[in-house]
Design a protein around this motif. Structure first.
Motif, PDB file in Angstrom:
ATOM      1  N   LYS A   1      38.423  34.434 -51.805  1.00 41.82           N
ATOM      2  CA  LYS A   1      37.383  35.029 -52.601  1.00 41.82           C
ATOM      3  C   LYS A   1      37.727  36.222 -53.720  1.00 41.82           C
ATOM      4  CE  LYS A   1      36.739  37.570 -48.295  1.00 41.82           C
ATOM      5  NZ  LYS A   1      35.651  37.568 -46.923  1.00 41.82           N
TER       6      LYS A   1
ATOM      7  N   LEU B   1      35.175  28.367 -48.274  1.00 38.32           N
ATOM      8  CA  LEU B   1      34.419  29.708 -48.480  1.00 38.32           C
ATOM      9  C   LEU B   1      32.966  29.034 -48.928  1.00 38.32           C
ATOM     10  CD1 LEU B   1      36.764  31.662 -51.233  1.00 38.32           C
ATOM     11  CD2 LEU B   1      35.929  32.490 -48.727  1.00 38.32           C
TER      12      LEU B   1
ATOM     13  N   VAL C   1      31.945  34.929 -51.356  1.00 36.60           N
ATOM     14  CA  VAL C   1      32.362  35.125 -52.654  1.00 36.60           C
ATOM     15  C   VAL C   1      31.379  36.259 -53.354  1.00 36.60           C
ATOM     16  CG1 VAL C   1      32.771  34.375 -54.911  1.00 36.60           C
ATOM     17  CG2 VAL C   1      33.404  32.974 -53.125  1.00 36.60           C
TER      18      VAL C   1
ATOM     19  N   GLU D   1      32.054  39.678 -51.479  1.00 35.46           N
ATOM     20  CA  GLU D   1      33.174  40.305 -51.728  1.00 35.46           C
ATOM     21  C   GLU D   1      33.293  40.964 -53.348  1.00 35.46           C
ATOM     22  OE1 GLU D   1      37.419  41.397 -51.940  1.00 35.46           O
ATOM     23  OE2 GLU D   1      36.190  40.659 -50.251  1.00 35.46           O
TER      24      GLU D   1
END
Length: 252
Positions: free
Chosen positions: A209, A235, A240, A243
């Motif tokens: 990420k 993921l 993502v 983050e």
């Protein structure tokens, strides 16, 4: 700052989504319609559908798969592969795509970019660029036909020309980074982003990420595209985006 986009990519061959490393050793990743629907629900900002064998096999993109996919999603949808004239673009757009991706055909006939932009608007025309570093030149070379054919064309010259001809966006794939999961090609993406004024979608190499934040902050990409990490559930799009928010990057 405009919100950065996270875009899953469906590379489709013979009606199935596939993924490889450095454009080879493809393995099955599922049904394109099913995956598209999942990504729509999971918060993808857009979707890219590439019929990766169409240009090599000299045939048109699979309209029926495009139509079924478009019927399952509400997010913008780019379709590429086997599109060689504006009538092909028209058929794809009528089948439900929002944008058209052209790669091999644009290199062989750059006029296609301006013809498409004039007929459908620049916002519809995404020029896909597959590039690999050429050590003899000290810069990147454009490849066509699914990464099989070197063109002798310098990537930075080509992206500037594509913008001049009316491309509304670039889908930039690093062949060196593709499928490696070692991170996006920051040098290539930065060089292209600094060469043009249109949005650049970075593709090739996403594995963690943190890689998305890197390509946005350090290379100026407007969107990050990935396939392997999303298809095989390494993921999620939500992970993502969480983050990126923590890193202070604006996302939708």
């Amino acid at each position: 700052m405009l919100a950065k986009r996270i875009i899953p990519c469906l590379d489709v061959k013979d009606g199935r989504v596939v993924k490889g490393v450095n454009f080879v050793n493809l393995r099955d990743a599922g049904d394109p319609v099913e995956l598209a629907s999942i990504y729509d629900r999971e918060g993808a900002d857009e979707l890219v559908f590439l019929d990766i064998s169409a240009s090599v096999e000299g045939r048109a993109t699979m309209i029926e798969v495009v139509r079924r996919t478009a019927g399952e999603i509400t997010i913008p949808f780019t379709v590429g592969g086997g599109i060689s004239q504006t009538d092909d673009m028209k058929r794809i757009l009528r089948a439900g795509a929002d944008k058209i991706g052209i790669n091999t055909a644009a290199v062989l006939n750059p006029q296609l970019i301006s013809d498409g932009a004039r007929r459908f608007g620049s916002q519809c025309i995404v020029v896909a660029v597959d590039a690999r570093f050429n050590p003899e030149w000290g810069e990147w070379e454009v490849y066509t036909h699914g990464g099989r054919k070197p063109t002798g064309q310098r990537a930075l010259e080509w992206v500037r020309r594509a913008e001049e001809l009316g491309a509304g966006e670039l889908l930039l794939t690093s062949m060196d980074a593709d499928g490696t999961k070692d991170g996006f090609d920051l040098a290539l993406t930065r060089a292209v982003s600094q060469s043009v004024g249109i949005p650049v979608i970075a593709s090739g190499g996403a594995g963690r990420k943190e890689h998305f934040g890197e390509v946005f902050r350090e290379a100026g990409a407007d969107a990050g595209l990935a396939a392997t990490i999303f298809h095989y559930k390494e993921l999620t799009i939500a992970e993502v985006k969480d983050e990126l928010r923590q890193e202070g990057v604006a996302v939708r």
